[in-house]
Design an enzyme around this catalytic site. Structure first.
Site, PDB file in Angstrom:
ATOM      1  N   GLU A   1      -6.342  10.500 -14.568  1.00  0.00           N
ATOM      2  CA  GLU A   1      -6.638  10.871 -13.175  1.00  0.00           C
ATOM      3  C   GLU A   1      -5.698  11.984 -12.684  1.00  0.00           C
ATOM      4  O   GLU A   1      -6.078  12.830 -11.887  1.00  0.00           O
ATOM      5  CB  GLU A   1      -6.566   9.647 -12.262  1.00  0.00           C
ATOM      6  CG  GLU A   1      -7.053   9.981 -10.880  1.00  0.00           C
ATOM      7  CD  GLU A   1      -7.812   8.859 -10.184  1.00  0.00           C
ATOM      8  OE1 GLU A   1      -8.252   7.909 -10.855  1.00  0.00           O
ATOM      9  OE2 GLU A   1      -7.959   8.949  -8.951  1.00  0.00           O
TER      10      GLU A   1
ATOM     11  N   GLU B   1       0.845  -1.204   0.000  1.00  0.00           N
ATOM     12  CA  GLU B   1       0.000   0.000   0.000  1.00  0.00           C
ATOM     13  C   GLU B   1       0.873   1.245   0.000  1.00  0.00           C
ATOM     14  O   GLU B   1       1.891   1.295   0.708  1.00  0.00           O
ATOM     15  CB  GLU B   1      -0.898  -0.042   1.244  1.00  0.00           C
ATOM     16  CG  GLU B   1      -2.243   0.621   1.049  1.00  0.00           C
ATOM     17  CD  GLU B   1      -3.144  -0.089   0.047  1.00  0.00           C
ATOM     18  OE1 GLU B   1      -3.038   0.218  -1.159  1.00  0.00           O
ATOM     19  OE2 GLU B   1      -3.945  -0.938   0.468  1.00  0.00           O
ATOM     20  N   HIS B   2       0.490   2.207  -0.796  1.00  0.00           N
ATOM     21  CA  HIS B   2       1.241   3.458  -0.950  1.00  0.00           C
ATOM     22  C   HIS B   2       2.673   3.221  -1.417  1.00  0.00           C
ATOM     23  O   HIS B   2       3.576   3.972  -1.057  1.00  0.00           O
ATOM     24  CB  HIS B   2       1.246   4.263   0.363  1.00  0.00           C
ATOM     25  CG  HIS B   2      -0.041   5.022   0.575  1.00  0.00           C
ATOM     26  ND1 HIS B   2      -0.316   6.190  -0.080  1.00  0.00           N
ATOM     27  CD2 HIS B   2      -1.121   4.760   1.342  1.00  0.00           C
ATOM     28  CE1 HIS B   2      -1.522   6.629   0.295  1.00  0.00           C
ATOM     29  NE2 HIS B   2      -2.035   5.768   1.142  1.00  0.00           N
TER      30      HIS B   2
ATOM     31  N   SER C   1     -11.736   1.854  -5.233  1.00  0.00           N
ATOM     32  CA  SER C   1     -11.363   2.480  -6.481  1.00  0.00           C
ATOM     33  C   SER C   1     -12.470   2.551  -7.528  1.00  0.00           C
ATOM     34  O   SER C   1     -12.326   2.043  -8.651  1.00  0.00           O
ATOM     35  CB  SER C   1     -10.123   1.827  -7.078  1.00  0.00           C
ATOM     36  OG  SER C   1      -9.517   2.781  -7.896  1.00  0.00           O
TER      37      SER C   1
ATOM     38  N   ASP D   1      -4.446   0.980  -9.278  1.00  0.00           N
ATOM     39  CA  ASP D   1      -5.896   0.791  -9.409  1.00  0.00           C
ATOM     40  C   ASP D   1      -6.305   0.515 -10.850  1.00  0.00           C
ATOM     41  O   ASP D   1      -7.108  -0.371 -11.137  1.00  0.00           O
ATOM     42  CB  ASP D   1      -6.637   2.030  -8.900  1.00  0.00           C
ATOM     43  CG  ASP D   1      -6.314   2.323  -7.443  1.00  0.00           C
ATOM     44  OD1 ASP D   1      -5.636   1.500  -6.809  1.00  0.00           O
ATOM     45  OD2 ASP D   1      -6.734   3.383  -6.954  1.00  0.00           O
TER      46      ASP D   1
ATOM     47  N   GLY E   1     -16.118   6.356  -2.031  1.00  0.00           N
ATOM     48  CA  GLY E   1     -15.203   6.678  -0.930  1.00  0.00           C
ATOM     49  C   GLY E   1     -14.884   5.490  -0.044  1.00  0.00           C
ATOM     50  O   GLY E   1     -14.446   5.657   1.085  1.00  0.00           O
TER      51      GLY E   1
ATOM     52  N   GLY F   1     -12.687   3.122  -0.858  1.00  0.00           N
ATOM     53  CA  GLY F   1     -11.329   2.642  -1.098  1.00  0.00           C
ATOM     54  C   GLY F   1     -11.274   1.440  -2.023  1.00  0.00           C
ATOM     55  O   GLY F   1     -10.281   0.720  -2.055  1.00  0.00           O
TER      56      GLY F   1
ATOM     57  N   ASP G   1       2.988   2.023  -4.841  1.00  0.00           N
ATOM     58  CA  ASP G   1       2.964   1.963  -6.319  1.00  0.00           C
ATOM     59  C   ASP G   1       3.648   3.189  -6.916  1.00  0.00           C
ATOM     60  O   ASP G   1       4.298   3.107  -7.949  1.00  0.00           O
ATOM     61  CB  ASP G   1       1.552   1.746  -6.891  1.00  0.00           C
ATOM     62  CG  ASP G   1       0.530   2.798  -6.507  1.00  0.00           C
ATOM     63  OD1 ASP G   1       0.793   3.612  -5.595  1.00  0.00           O
ATOM     64  OD2 ASP G   1      -0.555   2.813  -7.139  1.00  0.00           O
TER      65      ASP G   1
ATOM     66  N   TYR H   1      -3.038  12.570   0.112  1.00  0.00           N
ATOM     67  CA  TYR H   1      -2.350  11.653  -0.804  1.00  0.00           C
ATOM     68  C   TYR H   1      -1.211  12.390  -1.502  1.00  0.00           C
ATOM     69  O   TYR H   1      -0.076  11.926  -1.546  1.00  0.00           O
ATOM     70  CB  TYR H   1      -3.354  11.133  -1.838  1.00  0.00           C
ATOM     71  CG  TYR H   1      -2.812  10.036  -2.719  1.00  0.00           C
ATOM     72  CD1 TYR H   1      -2.960   8.711  -2.363  1.00  0.00           C
ATOM     73  CD2 TYR H   1      -2.143  10.327  -3.900  1.00  0.00           C
ATOM     74  CE1 TYR H   1      -2.465   7.699  -3.163  1.00  0.00           C
ATOM     75  CE2 TYR H   1      -1.641   9.324  -4.705  1.00  0.00           C
ATOM     76  CZ  TYR H   1      -1.809   8.013  -4.335  1.00  0.00           C
ATOM     77  OH  TYR H   1      -1.307   7.014  -5.125  1.00  0.00           O
TER      78      TYR H   1
HETATM   79  C1  GLA Z   1      -4.997   4.998  -4.087  1.00  0.00           C
HETATM   80  C2  GLA Z   1      -4.221   5.247  -5.374  1.00  0.00           C
HETATM   81  C3  GLA Z   1      -3.265   4.100  -5.688  1.00  0.00           C
HETATM   82  C4  GLA Z   1      -2.417   3.717  -4.486  1.00  0.00           C
HETATM   83  C5  GLA Z   1      -3.289   3.589  -3.234  1.00  0.00           C
HETATM   84  C6  GLA Z   1      -2.458   3.386  -2.010  1.00  0.00           C
HETATM   85  O1  GLA Z   1      -5.885   3.934  -4.264  1.00  0.00           O
HETATM   86  O2  GLA Z   1      -5.106   5.410  -6.444  1.00  0.00           O
HETATM   87  O3  GLA Z   1      -2.460   4.432  -6.794  1.00  0.00           O
HETATM   88  O4  GLA Z   1      -1.372   4.611  -4.314  1.00  0.00           O
HETATM   89  O5  GLA Z   1      -4.108   4.723  -3.022  1.00  0.00           O
HETATM   90  O6  GLA Z   1      -1.747   2.200  -2.117  1.00  0.00           O
END
Ligand code: GLA
Length: 395
Positions: free
Chosen positions: A158, A34-35, A124, A170, A120, A122, A37, A220
């Site tokens: 995006e 997570e976080h 995506s 995503d 919202g 998470g 990519d 973010y």
């Molecule tokens: C969001 C972003 C992704 C990724 C996640 C965290 O979903 O769209 O690219 O960075 O947060 O892992």
């Protein structure tokens, strides 16, 4: 027939005269990574059976007509007039704009879409909106872009109108997903491999905190900048070009006095998470879900304490999971600040865990959490053969 697909199809027929092509565009989960990519790391997402359905047909004009079922709103605009607007409109228009920027001649179309992804949460929904539309345009106008090119196009989309500097995860999961497999994606090379997910005896359940992650897009971008700042110092001090080149978290001590405490914590999390994801992939290949799940808990701790993208509600849900022997892995999923936790739990323990968690969460926060068991499905695809979805499949 699947209700949502049928509804999208019939709303299209009520509004437009032609017969549309239908597409399913999935949301995604992410097991670990997570976080990272946008930090050259590895991620492990998969496409799920919650997603967006599109009905779309060319209309032989230069005009784009959109109808969002979920937002109950329309948008009509000429291709030549595309510009940044607000909300969902930015997502669809930015996708069209990216085709235009490639020099491709986009012609008019009519489009109705709606879905099953809570906003919202998470999962995506934005990538699902983008990926479904990009896939459909590419197919209907015979542009010939590969799936990977479409994922990259959606990422640029995006970044552009919505202005969120997301990584590739995503969109990649949305477009490249494979039924019953996770995608191990190397975000440095943008190459992936599929790993089978053998869940025998376990299930994957999302618990939506129902905290809407309104901070998510601004924070973010802040996290991204902090990582970039740390990386710059690392490049100067450590002769590396990427987070990936740091083999051991201890090596980061070299920069500890040269960056703020916050930046140090962000970088430490990233280096640890990249390592954890590679470990997790090994455990998955050995079909050792129990060790895999322990790493998910460790990721949550890092996201909460070092990366600081959690909130009380998510921490509470993960704590309840940790205390329950039947839950082998749990963590916040996605950008954070709200949305869902992802949990791997024993099938037999699920009912009891989910009902006690629901009660405890309700009692503490006076909010009802939502529970979704998810199935892993193929990435964005055409569902023109409606009988396929009427045959019992949920998509
Ligand atoms: C969001 C972003 C992704 C990724 C996640 C965290 O979903 O769209 O690219 O960075 O947060 O892992």
């Amino acid at each position: 027939m699947n209700n949502i697909a049928a509804n999208v199809n019939s709303v299209f027929q009520e509004n437009f005269s032609s017969t549309p092509h239908l597409y399913y565009s999935p949301g995604r989960i992410n097991f670990i990574g997570e976080h990272v990519d946008y930090n050259d790391g590895f991620v492990m997402p998969a496409a799920i059976d919650k997603g967006i359905y599109y009905a779309i047909a060319l209309n032989n004009t230069e005009e784009l007509n959109f109808h969002s079922i979920d937002f109950k709103e329309d948008l009509t605009i000429k291709v030549a007039d595309i510009k940044k607007l607000t909300g969902w409109k930015n997502y669809v228009l930015s996708v069209v704009n990216e085709f235009v920027l490639l020099g491709l001649r986009v012609r008019g179309f009519d489009c109705v879409f709606g879905g099953t992804i809570p906003n919202g949460a998470g999962m995506s929904s934005s990538a699902a909106v983008e990926g479904g539309l990009a896939f459909a345009i590419n197919e209907l106008l015979h542009f010939g872009l590969s799936r990977k090119e479409l994922a990259l196009l959606c990422q640029r989309a995006e970044h552009n109108f919505p202005g969120v500097q997301v990584g590739i995860m995503d969109m990649y999961a949305n477009i490249m997903g494979k039924k019953n497999h996770v995608i191990l994606l190397d975000c440095r090379t943008i190459e992936h491999q599929y790993l089978p997910l053998e869940l025998s005896g376990y299930k994957v359940v999302l618990i939506n905190s129902n905290v809407h992650h309104s901070l998510a897009s601004s924070e973010y971008n802040v996290r991204r900048r902090q990582c970039e700042e740390g990386l710059l110092i690392m490049k100067e001090e450590m002769n590396i070009t990427s987070f990936r080149d740091i083999r051991k978290p201890e090596n980061l001590l070299t920069i500890k006095d040269k960056v703020s405490e916050e930046v140090y914590m962000r970088c430490l999390y990233v280096v640890q998470e990249i390592y954890r994801t590679q470990q997790a992939a090994k455990f998955l290949q050995q079909n050792n879900l129990v060790e895999f799940g322990k790493l998910m808990f460790a990721t949550h701790a890092g996201l909460s304490k070092l990366y600081q993208v959690s909130c009380n509600e998510l921490d509470f849900l993960v704590e309840l999971a940790r205390e329950n022997a039947g839950v082998i892995g749990s963590r916040l999923m996605g950008g954070g600040f709200g949305g869902c936790t992802i949990n791997i739990m024993e099938e037999e323990a699920a009912e009891n865990f989910l009902s006690t968690t629901t009660v405890a969460y309700q009692k503490k926060f006076q909010v009802n959490p939502e529970v979704f068991e998810v199935q892993i499905v193929d990435g964005t695809h055409s569902i023109t053969q409606l009988q396929k979805i009427s045959a019992g499949s949920s998509i």
